[in-house]
Design an enzyme around this catalytic site. Structure first.
Site, PDB file in Angstrom:
ATOM      1  N   LYS A  59       1.510  13.734 -30.720  1.00 56.09           N
ATOM      2  CA  LYS A  59       1.898  13.271 -32.055  1.00 56.09           C
ATOM      3  C   LYS A  59       2.313  14.480 -32.893  1.00 56.09           C
ATOM      4  CE  LYS A  59       0.225  10.481 -35.943  1.00 56.09           C
ATOM      5  NZ  LYS A  59      -0.929   9.772 -36.524  1.00 56.09           N
TER       6      LYS A  59
ATOM      7  N   HIS B 262       3.232  14.459 -36.261  1.00 52.86           N
ATOM      8  CA  HIS B 262       3.189  14.271 -37.701  1.00 52.86           C
ATOM      9  C   HIS B 262       1.806  13.757 -38.110  1.00 52.86           C
ATOM     10  CE1 HIS B 262       4.111  10.325 -36.016  1.00 52.86           C
ATOM     11  NE2 HIS B 262       3.524   9.796 -37.080  1.00 52.86           N
TER      12      HIS B 262
END
Length: 229
Positions: free
Chosen positions: A104, A106
């Site tokens: 991931k 963000h």
């Protein structure tokens, strides 16, 4: 055999997780038995599953654990329900962590891990459903060790699975759990082994689940694929 092991074997059968018949495995082998942890689907089933894992962990590893690591995907709910059960049964708060299949990039929780972010000084136990070849640990081990800032900063105290199929690992006559222990230097254990299952359901059982016919097929299977102990 410990009572919780007998209860776990009955539990697997009742939930349709452990089945007997004829099944084609991912490896291409034709097996007379099959285990699918994905068949645990209800809240009550998952609660009991966590309790079985917690009891086996407490017996085999004790309380010197900081994090349960469940490899994605099936290992994620296993780590979560085991952390809950361990807190309730033994009063020890153990965090859970898992890897992401895709990192991931963000948000506040970006990165390659889900849940607790493992750090130096912590002791980690890997939780999986079953191992046949031991291949999954080849992906899991470096992901955990990659979180270290100093070499040896994170200690993997062991691995536990629900069922030891007691089959030869690739390029070895030994069982996958034994190969893992020798290669990585930590104990690899199971809640129950197929030896336990056969003893409980056939040798000392009523032979309704493992019939004489199925037992013959299991014996044939282990003549070819059974690990040497």
């Amino acid at each position: 055999m410990e009572k919780y092991k007998e209860e776990f074997i009955n539990f697997m059968v009742e939930c349709g997780v452990l089945k007997f018949g004829s099944f084609t495995l991912k490896s291409g082998r034709q097996s007379p038995f099959f285990m699918n942890a994905g068949a645990y689907v209800s809240g009550s089933q998952l609660k009991r599953l966590g309790e079985f894992y917690a009891k086996a962990i407490h017996e085999n590893f004790g309380d010197e654990i900081d994090v349960f690591f469940g490899p994605a995907y099936k290992g994620i709910p296993l780590a979560v329900v085991t952390a809950v059960a361990y807190s309730e049964l033994f009063g020890k708060e153990i965090k859970y962590c898992s890897d992401r299949k895709e990192e991931k990039d963000h948000g506040a929780d970006k990165g390659s891990l889900l849940g607790h972010k493992i750090k130096d000084g912590e002791r980690v136990l890997i939780i999986e459903d079953v191992t046949t070849s031991g291949k999954s640990i080849e992906e899991t081990y470096p992901k955990i060790k990659a979180q270290e800032t100093e070499k040896g900063g994170i200690k993997i105290v062991g691995e536990i699975v629900s069922l030891d199929r007691m089959e030869k690992a690739p390029d070895s006559e030994k069982a996958a759990l034994e190969v893992i222990s020798q290669k990585y230097g930590f104990p690899a254990r199971a809640i129950v082994s197929m030896k336990d299952v056969i003893e409980f359901l056939y040798t000392n059982g009523d032979k309704k689940i493992i019939t004489d016919e199925i037992k013959k097929e299991i014996d044939k299977y282990y003549e070819i694929y059974g690990a040497k102990f």
